[in-house]
Scaffold this motif. Structure first.
Motif, PDB file in Angstrom:
ATOM      1  N   GLU A  69      40.990  44.216  36.272  1.00  0.00           N
ATOM      2  CA  GLU A  69      40.768  43.466  37.512  1.00  0.00           C
ATOM      3  C   GLU A  69      40.152  44.317  38.611  1.00  0.00           C
ATOM      4  N   TYR A 109      43.400  41.677  28.840  1.00  0.00           N
ATOM      5  CA  TYR A 109      43.227  41.508  30.284  1.00  0.00           C
ATOM      6  C   TYR A 109      44.343  42.259  31.006  1.00  0.00           C
ATOM      7  N   GLY A 111      45.497  42.912  34.799  1.00  0.00           N
ATOM      8  CA  GLY A 111      45.309  42.592  36.207  1.00  0.00           C
ATOM      9  C   GLY A 111      46.517  42.961  37.040  1.00  0.00           C
ATOM     10  N   GLY A 117      46.591  37.250  40.167  1.00  0.00           N
ATOM     11  CA  GLY A 117      46.296  37.943  38.920  1.00  0.00           C
ATOM     12  C   GLY A 117      46.575  37.062  37.716  1.00  0.00           C
ATOM     13  N   MET A 120      43.916  34.308  37.415  1.00  0.00           N
ATOM     14  CA  MET A 120      42.684  34.782  36.781  1.00  0.00           C
ATOM     15  C   MET A 120      42.863  34.936  35.278  1.00  0.00           C
TER      16      MET A 120
END
Length: 223
Positions: A69, A109, A111, A117, A120
């Motif tokens: 992120e 991912y 984040g 967060g 997303m």
């Protein structure tokens, strides 16, 4: 924006570029190729930014991709065999569907542990349903509560249908202020070695790392 809309009329679109009659700029991606072998296929480039459609044409064939992120966290990542990092996508995670080399590989991912967060992460799974999260679980959050700050405005969306059970526990806990009001644990506040150990451990099932098993907390591989 309000002045332009007043000039063009009440029916004018709210989008800035449409309202101004401007062409929308192409979305650019910040990429960090962490694998030395992969860098030899693109002229030795390690860290670069370019339009997403052009990056899609690069002869990159990673075995794992890490979506980070925050830029500061991504640029601090060391070399990892077979790995490419994508940084600072923010809410533009939908652009991931333009990269054909993301299909059929492991994508992680990582984040911030805050409501945005997780929003997303949920949005990214629209494009990559098998996307896994890293260091966004309760076992990561609790030992580092003392490093948390305030998320000024929480995400207003309650429904996050693509979150896993463990992710949903943290997301709901943040919204309910279970560990503090508007809690936010930014990824760059975590110890650097914790993130690196987590990503290396996540690569082990795919034959990407032969490093010894670290003792730190690692990536949440739950589906």
């Amino acid at each position: 924006m309000d002045v332009l809309q007043g000039i063009r009329g009440d029916g004018a679109p709210r989008d800035f570029y449409e309202t101004c009659g401007l062409q929308r700029p192409v979305h650019r991606l910040r990429v960090r190729v962490l694998c030395p072998k992969l860098r030899t296929h693109i002229g030795g480039l390690r860290d670069f930014e370019a339009p997403a459609d052009e990056i899609a044409l690069l002869p990159l064939r990673p075995r794992v991709v890490v979506i980070v992120e925050n830029l500061e966290t991504g640029v601090a990542l060391p070399d990892m065999p077979g790995c490419v990092a994508l940084m600072k996508l923010g809410n533009a995670v939908g652009v991931l569907d333009r990269l054909p080399w993301l299909q059929g590989i492991s994508v992680i991912y990582w984040g911030d542990v805050d409501t945005h967060g997780f929003a997303m992460l949920d949005r990214a799974r629209r494009v990559l349903p098998r996307l896994r999260s890293g260091l966004m679980d309760e076992q990561t959050l609790l030992p580092y509560l003392h490093l948390a700050v305030e998320e000024k405005v929480q995400c207003p969306v309650a429904e996050m249908p693509r979150l896993t059970t463990s992710e949903r526990i943290v997301y709901d806990g943040l919204r309910q202020h279970r560990w503090g009001k508007n809690l936010r644990l930014e990824q760059e506040r975590l110890p650097r070695k914790l993130g690196i150990a987590a990503l290396e451990d996540a690569s082990l099932p795919f034959g990407l790392s032969d490093s010894s098993v670290a003792t730190e907390r690692r990536v949440d591989l739950s589906q």
